[in-house]
Structure formats: structure tokens, C-alpha cells
Design a protein around this motif. Structure first.
Motif, PDB file in Angstrom:
ATOM      1  N   MET A   1       0.847  -1.201   0.000  1.00 36.48           N
ATOM      2  CA  MET A   1       0.000   0.000   0.000  1.00 36.48           C
ATOM      3  C   MET A   1       0.873   1.239   0.000  1.00 36.48           C
ATOM      4  O   MET A   1       1.982   1.234   0.546  1.00 36.48           O
ATOM      5  CB  MET A   1      -0.912  -0.011   1.230  1.00 36.48           C
ATOM      6  N   ASP A   2       0.370   2.282  -0.593  1.00 32.79           N
ATOM      7  CA  ASP A   2       1.138   3.514  -0.741  1.00 32.79           C
ATOM      8  C   ASP A   2       0.446   4.700  -0.053  1.00 32.79           C
ATOM      9  O   ASP A   2      -0.770   4.764   0.037  1.00 32.79           O
ATOM     10  CB  ASP A   2       1.321   3.839  -2.230  1.00 32.79           C
ATOM     11  N   PHE A   3       1.313   5.641   0.372  1.00 35.54           N
ATOM     12  CA  PHE A   3       0.851   6.913   0.946  1.00 35.54           C
ATOM     13  C   PHE A   3       1.285   8.034   0.015  1.00 35.54           C
ATOM     14  O   PHE A   3       2.511   8.246  -0.076  1.00 35.54           O
ATOM     15  CB  PHE A   3       1.481   7.132   2.325  1.00 35.54           C
ATOM     16  N   LEU A   6      -3.326   6.345   0.679  1.00 32.36           N
ATOM     17  CA  LEU A   6      -3.585   6.331   2.117  1.00 32.36           C
ATOM     18  C   LEU A   6      -3.155   7.674   2.711  1.00 32.36           C
ATOM     19  O   LEU A   6      -2.129   8.230   2.306  1.00 32.36           O
ATOM     20  CB  LEU A   6      -2.816   5.197   2.800  1.00 32.36           C
ATOM     21  N   ALA A   7      -3.932   8.167   3.641  1.00 37.83           N
ATOM     22  CA  ALA A   7      -3.603   9.433   4.298  1.00 37.83           C
ATOM     23  C   ALA A   7      -2.786   9.157   5.556  1.00 37.83           C
ATOM     24  O   ALA A   7      -2.984   8.140   6.223  1.00 37.83           O
ATOM     25  CB  ALA A   7      -4.884  10.194   4.655  1.00 37.83           C
TER      26      ALA A   7
ATOM     27  N   ILE B  18       4.923   3.311   9.929  1.00 39.85           N
ATOM     28  CA  ILE B  18       3.752   2.709   9.285  1.00 39.85           C
ATOM     29  C   ILE B  18       4.008   2.483   7.789  1.00 39.85           C
ATOM     30  O   ILE B  18       3.589   1.462   7.212  1.00 39.85           O
ATOM     31  CB  ILE B  18       2.509   3.614   9.481  1.00 39.85           C
ATOM     32  N   ARG B  19       4.713   3.409   7.160  1.00 40.75           N
ATOM     33  CA  ARG B  19       4.990   3.258   5.722  1.00 40.75           C
ATOM     34  C   ARG B  19       5.768   1.977   5.445  1.00 40.75           C
ATOM     35  O   ARG B  19       5.451   1.219   4.521  1.00 40.75           O
ATOM     36  CB  ARG B  19       5.800   4.453   5.211  1.00 40.75           C
ATOM     37  N   LEU B  22       3.664  -1.224   5.926  1.00 39.72           N
ATOM     38  CA  LEU B  22       2.621  -1.488   4.929  1.00 39.72           C
ATOM     39  C   LEU B  22       3.159  -1.608   3.507  1.00 39.72           C
ATOM     40  O   LEU B  22       2.390  -1.863   2.572  1.00 39.72           O
ATOM     41  CB  LEU B  22       1.563  -0.380   4.969  1.00 39.72           C
ATOM     42  N   ALA B  23       4.453  -1.437   3.332  1.00 43.28           N
ATOM     43  CA  ALA B  23       5.016  -1.372   1.977  1.00 43.28           C
ATOM     44  C   ALA B  23       4.630  -2.585   1.130  1.00 43.28           C
ATOM     45  O   ALA B  23       4.316  -2.451  -0.059  1.00 43.28           O
ATOM     46  CB  ALA B  23       6.533  -1.221   2.048  1.00 43.28           C
ATOM     47  N   VAL B  25       2.096  -4.731   1.787  1.00 43.81           N
ATOM     48  CA  VAL B  25       0.712  -5.154   2.008  1.00 43.81           C
ATOM     49  C   VAL B  25      -0.124  -4.741   0.792  1.00 43.81           C
ATOM     50  O   VAL B  25       0.009  -3.619   0.309  1.00 43.81           O
ATOM     51  CB  VAL B  25       0.160  -4.503   3.299  1.00 43.81           C
ATOM     52  N   PRO B  26      -0.951  -5.640   0.272  1.00 37.73           N
ATOM     53  CA  PRO B  26      -1.753  -5.294  -0.918  1.00 37.73           C
ATOM     54  C   PRO B  26      -2.821  -4.249  -0.596  1.00 37.73           C
ATOM     55  O   PRO B  26      -3.199  -4.064   0.562  1.00 37.73           O
ATOM     56  CB  PRO B  26      -2.383  -6.627  -1.323  1.00 37.73           C
ATOM     57  N   ASP B  27      -3.322  -3.590  -1.637  1.00 37.91           N
ATOM     58  CA  ASP B  27      -4.329  -2.532  -1.459  1.00 37.91           C
ATOM     59  C   ASP B  27      -5.642  -3.075  -0.907  1.00 37.91           C
ATOM     60  O   ASP B  27      -6.377  -2.356  -0.234  1.00 37.91           O
ATOM     61  CB  ASP B  27      -4.606  -1.825  -2.790  1.00 37.91           C
ATOM     62  N   LEU B  38      -3.332  -7.941  10.337  1.00 36.38           N
ATOM     63  CA  LEU B  38      -2.617  -6.683  10.100  1.00 36.38           C
ATOM     64  C   LEU B  38      -2.821  -5.726  11.274  1.00 36.38           C
ATOM     65  O   LEU B  38      -1.867  -5.088  11.753  1.00 36.38           O
ATOM     66  CB  LEU B  38      -3.098  -6.038   8.790  1.00 36.38           C
ATOM     67  N   ILE B  67      -8.447  -1.484   1.572  1.00 37.21           N
ATOM     68  CA  ILE B  67      -8.083  -0.745   2.781  1.00 37.21           C
ATOM     69  C   ILE B  67      -8.178   0.749   2.494  1.00 37.21           C
ATOM     70  O   ILE B  67      -7.496   1.261   1.601  1.00 37.21           O
ATOM     71  CB  ILE B  67      -6.653  -1.117   3.245  1.00 37.21           C
ATOM     72  N   VAL B  70      -5.564   3.145   7.826  1.00 33.17           N
ATOM     73  CA  VAL B  70      -5.141   2.425   9.030  1.00 33.17           C
ATOM     74  C   VAL B  70      -4.889   3.467  10.115  1.00 33.17           C
ATOM     75  O   VAL B  70      -4.565   4.629   9.840  1.00 33.17           O
ATOM     76  CB  VAL B  70      -3.853   1.587   8.812  1.00 33.17           C
TER      77      VAL B  70
END
Lengths: 203, 203
Positions: A1-3, A6-7, B18-19, B22-23, B25-27, B38, B67, B70
Motif C-alpha cells: 500500500m502507498d501513501f 492512504l492518508a 507505518i509506511r 505497509l510497503a 501489504v496489498p491494497d 494486520l 483498505i 489504518v
């Protein structure tokens, strides 16, 4: 997942008109009635400006009346549903003091003043904030009757539960003045002029 | 009164780690058990990093597992006492979507997943957020027993009150895995290694 997408952060901010409203207000307001009068003035302007519900709060040093923060309901203005007046005022006080515990060692006793009894969310937010006293205008049933907001399921001994945790509660303070503000909002809501932002509007 | 010293804004922000977490982890995480896994991983790392309590949450699209946000408990990291995992996750979802009502018209049903039953503050925050369903690991009594946190006074029919407002509740989901995370924190707290941030520490 990317920010993003994501916020990583959100902000609770006061509307710009608060600066004008407070420009001539002294740093300390020793009289509790005058503190509640300020809360009512902010609550009334808040909904008329379209910022959120008719609710305001302030955190003061209990014994001097020095104003540490003010808050209004910013749900519509910020798009964050937790942005009630109490959460806003308590968070701004903590941001100013750099302390998550307003009842921490070395700090004077802090008091929260609000025009209506905290909803169930803000009940908890007040419990966890560290304030030593709470001053309330209208009670929960009055808020629901006058405004149409759901205040949530509260334990019947909510005030005793505060007291058991060292938080003194004064209820019904300047109740009529507080009810007048809530009632004016309720009349506007009944005529379709404002959004009563109960959730799950997509039903 | 002047701004500053009065504050006009505060932010609730995720910690930087957190980044990394989650790097890979799928969307979308279609399996609810994997969504809770998670949450537990974030909750466990959160207290070990010193950011706050052993609590995490996520908002997902209920039917796809996509997601949306988080959250972790950021009370110590941000200095804001309302920054619990649920408030953080719900606010970040609302910030991302630009909508204070996650149950608004045109939005898919949103679900909140959390490793422990929301405290009384987050009970209200969940009620007002617009989510359509809530998935909980440990119950309130278990949290208090395992961690030492006060969860606040809750009505006994809290889950029925959710259901009455159109919010489906699943309790005790992967309870043992959730309890293991809370228990590890509780052991560290008992040995003085972490701060159990109940308010009014200046007593």
C-alpha cells in the motif's frame, strides 16, 4: 500500500472568524457566567457560519479563568466526524501546552465549559483529557429535543462516573441561555436551512 | 485574545514506521482474518515503538476488503489524548474520501476493524463516523484486565445500540490473537517499561 492514496495525517482547525470573535476578549475571564456566555456566542455563530452544529467549548484554568483554548463543532468545516467542540477544545489545549494530560504534574487544574452535555464520544474524550472539572449547560435530552441530534447511549450515572475519577461536574449552568442557542438552531434545521449531520445519510 | 498563544489547529498523524510496515501489504485484503492480523501487527509494533497503547484499527470497504485507512493509538506520539486508534483510522478515512459521513450517498459500505472493543470515546466516534459494520477482537473487560487501561463507563447493551443504528457488530473475532498482543503490553507495563497513559497523572 502507498501513501497516498492512504492518508497519514488529518487536522482539526478552527474557522477563521474565531480570530475576529475573540479579538477583544481578555486573556482571562474570571467569572464563570461570562465564560459560558462566550461559549454560547461561539456556538451561535458557528452554525450560522455553516461550520457545524451549535456547540462550543473552552478550556480554562479553573482557578483564574485564563483561557487555554476554545473549540467549536467543526464536523462540516473540516470533514472529520470526531471534530466536536469538546474534542476540538481539548486537543487545542493539549497542542498549546504540549501535554496529552491536562491533569499532569505541574499543571494548574483545567476546566472544560460546554453549552450542552457531551455526547457519548465527548464523554470519553473529556474523561481521558485530564481536566479536573466540567461545566455543562443543557442536558442530553434537551439537546436531542431542541436540535434533533443523536447524543448516543450514555450510562445513567455519567456524572457520578466523572466524580469517581476526580472530575467535578456542574450541570444546568445558565441552562436557559444555552437552550436559546440550541433552539434557534433547531428551528433553522426544521425549516431545512441547515444540515443535522447524523451519520449514514446514504440510507 | 491572540493566536498564538491560542492554538488554531492540531493534527493527528501516523508514525513514520507505518509506511515501512505497509510497503508490501496489498491494497485490498479480502480475508477478514488477514485484516485483523494486520491490525494486530500494527498494534504490537505501536507500543514497542513508544507511540502509544497497543491498539490499532483499519477502515476497509466491507465487501471488497480494500483498505481505506489504518490507524494506531498516537496519544504519546502526538500529545493529543483523543488520538486513539479508532479516531485516527476514521479521521484518516474521512480525510482521504473528503467526507465526514463514511455512510453517505454513493459510498460503498465501510467497516471498522479493531483489536479491542472501542472505549467509550471511540464508541461514540464509531457511531458518528458512518461505518456500517464493526469487527472487534477482545472485549472491554479483557482490555482492562490485560493492559490496565480504563475503558470508561459503557451501556450494557452497547452492541444492540450499534445494531439499532444500522451498524453490524462482530465481537470476539480472533480473540486469542488479540489478547496475546494486549497481554505482552500488559507485562511490559507491569514491569515499568511503558506508560499506561490514564489521565490526571498529577494526582
Amino acid at each position: 500500500m502507498d501513501f497516498p492514496p492512504l492518508a497519514t495525517s488529518f487536522s482539526i482547525s478552527l474557522p477563521d472568524w474565531i480570530r475576529d470573535e475573540l479579538a477583544d476578549v481578555p486573556d482571562a475571564i474570571p467569572d464563570l457566567g461570562e465564560r459560558m456566555a462566550l461559549v454560547n456566542r461561539l456556538a451561535d455563530r458557528n452554525w450560522r457560519e455553516g461550520n457545524g452544529g451549535p456547540f462550543a467549548a473552552l478550556v480554562a484554568e479553573r482557578d483564574t479563568g485564563r483561557i487555554v483554548s476554545v473549540g467549536v463543532n467543526v464536523v462540516l468545516g473540516t470533514g472529520i466526524s470526531s471534530g466536536h467542540a469538546e474534542v476540538t477544545a481539548l486537543g487545542l489545549a493539549q497542542a498549546r501546552l504540549g501535554a496529552w494530560d491536562l491533569g499532569g504534574a505541574g499543571l494548574p487544574p483545567h476546566e472544560l465549559v460546554v453549552n450542552g452535555r457531551p455526547c457519548v464520544q465527548c464523554y470519553g474524550a473529556t474523561l481521558w483529557s485530564g481536566v479536573r472539572s466540567l461545566v455543562v449547560g443543557c442536558d442530553g435530552a434537551e439537546i436531542e429535543r431542541l436540535t434533533g441530534f443523536d447524543e448516543g447511549p450514555m450510562v445513567s450515572d455519567w456524572d457520578a462516573q466523572f466524580e469517581a475519577r476526580g472530575i467535578a461536574v456542574t450541570s444546568g449552568f445558565l441552562r436557559d441561555e444555552c437552550a436559546a442557542v440550541l433552539g434557534a438552531y433547531g428551528e433553522a434545521a426544521a425549516s431545512g436551512g441547515v444540515t443535522v449531520y447524523n451519520a449514514r445519510s446514504g440510507d
